[in-house]
Design a protein around this motif. Structure first.
Motif, PDB file in Angstrom:
ATOM      1  N   LEU A 126       1.093   5.089   0.682  1.00 30.90           N
ATOM      2  CA  LEU A 126       0.417   6.183   1.364  1.00 30.90           C
ATOM      3  C   LEU A 126       0.511   7.461   0.543  1.00 30.90           C
ATOM      4  CD1 LEU A 126       1.844   5.621   4.954  1.00 30.90           C
ATOM      5  CD2 LEU A 126      -0.317   4.798   4.024  1.00 30.90           C
ATOM      6  N   ARG A 127      -0.485   8.311   0.679  1.00 30.89           N
ATOM      7  CA  ARG A 127      -0.415   9.633   0.059  1.00 30.89           C
ATOM      8  C   ARG A 127       0.537  10.476   0.893  1.00 30.89           C
ATOM      9  NH1 ARG A 127      -5.742  12.016  -1.996  1.00 30.89           N
ATOM     10  NH2 ARG A 127      -5.215  10.508  -3.581  1.00 30.89           N
ATOM     11  N   GLN A 139       1.996  10.167  -5.287  1.00 41.12           N
ATOM     12  CA  GLN A 139       1.514   8.832  -4.959  1.00 41.12           C
ATOM     13  C   GLN A 139       1.359   7.992  -6.236  1.00 41.12           C
ATOM     14  OE1 GLN A 139      -2.567   8.449  -3.560  1.00 41.12           O
ATOM     15  NE2 GLN A 139      -1.924   6.882  -2.083  1.00 41.12           N
ATOM     16  N   GLU A 163      -3.301   3.657  -0.655  1.00 40.78           N
ATOM     17  CA  GLU A 163      -3.880   3.383   0.665  1.00 40.78           C
ATOM     18  C   GLU A 163      -5.398   3.483   0.635  1.00 40.78           C
ATOM     19  OE1 GLU A 163      -3.234   6.330   3.737  1.00 40.78           O
ATOM     20  OE2 GLU A 163      -2.996   7.874   2.224  1.00 40.78           O
ATOM     21  N   GLN A 164      -5.954   4.303  -0.245  1.00 44.02           N
ATOM     22  CA  GLN A 164      -7.389   4.500  -0.308  1.00 44.02           C
ATOM     23  C   GLN A 164      -8.132   3.241  -0.777  1.00 44.02           C
ATOM     24  OE1 GLN A 164      -5.043   6.310  -1.753  1.00 44.02           O
ATOM     25  NE2 GLN A 164      -5.350   8.469  -1.364  1.00 44.02           N
ATOM     26  N   HIS A 170      -5.473  -5.140   2.333  1.00 45.08           N
ATOM     27  CA  HIS A 170      -4.592  -5.563   3.418  1.00 45.08           C
ATOM     28  C   HIS A 170      -3.188  -5.722   2.847  1.00 45.08           C
ATOM     29  CE1 HIS A 170      -3.066  -7.489   6.965  1.00 45.08           C
ATOM     30  NE2 HIS A 170      -2.619  -8.477   6.212  1.00 45.08           N
ATOM     31  N   ALA A 228      -7.919   0.397   0.505  1.00 41.22           N
ATOM     32  CA  ALA A 228      -8.246  -0.350   1.725  1.00 41.22           C
ATOM     33  C   ALA A 228      -7.946  -1.839   1.585  1.00 41.22           C
ATOM     34  CB  ALA A 228      -9.700  -0.123   2.125  1.00 41.22           C
ATOM     35  N   ALA A 246       0.853  -1.185   0.000  1.00 40.88           N
ATOM     36  CA  ALA A 246       0.000   0.000   0.000  1.00 40.88           C
ATOM     37  C   ALA A 246       0.892   1.239   0.000  1.00 40.88           C
ATOM     38  CB  ALA A 246      -0.901   0.014   1.227  1.00 40.88           C
TER      39      ALA A 246
END
Length: 69
Positions: A4-5, A43, A62-63, A67, A65, A2
Motif C-alpha cells: 500500500l502507498r 512505497q 496496490e495500484q 489479487h 490491482a 501488495a
C-alpha cells in the motif's frame, strides 16, 4: 504481496525535504527537493526491498490491482 502507498501527514506529502526545528516545528530545506513525493518513494523502497530479498514470490504496488493473499 501488495504494498500500500503509505499515508503521511499533509506537511510530508510533498517533494520538499522536511526538517524538525528544536522547538518542535517543521520547516523545509530551501532549494532542495526529493525527485518525487514522499509516499511513492517509500512505497517503491519497500517494493525494492521485498523483491531483492527473494523471499516473496510476487510483489506489486496496490495500484497494480493484483489479487494478493
Amino acid at each position: 504481496m501488495a504494498i500500500l502507498r503509505p499515508d503521511v501527514a499533509a506537511g510530508l506529502d510533498s517533494e520538499r525535504i522536511a526538517l524538525t526545528q528544536p522547538d518542535g516545528t517543521m520547516d523545509f530545506y530551501a532549494k532542495a527537493s526529493y525527485p518525487d513525493r514522499v509516499p511513492p518513494m517509500v512505497q517503491q523502497a519497500l517494493l525494492d526491498g521485498f523483491e531483492a530479498s527473494g523471499r516473496i514470490d510476487a510483489v506489486a504496488p496496490e495500484q497494480a490491482a493484483l489479487h494478493a493473499d
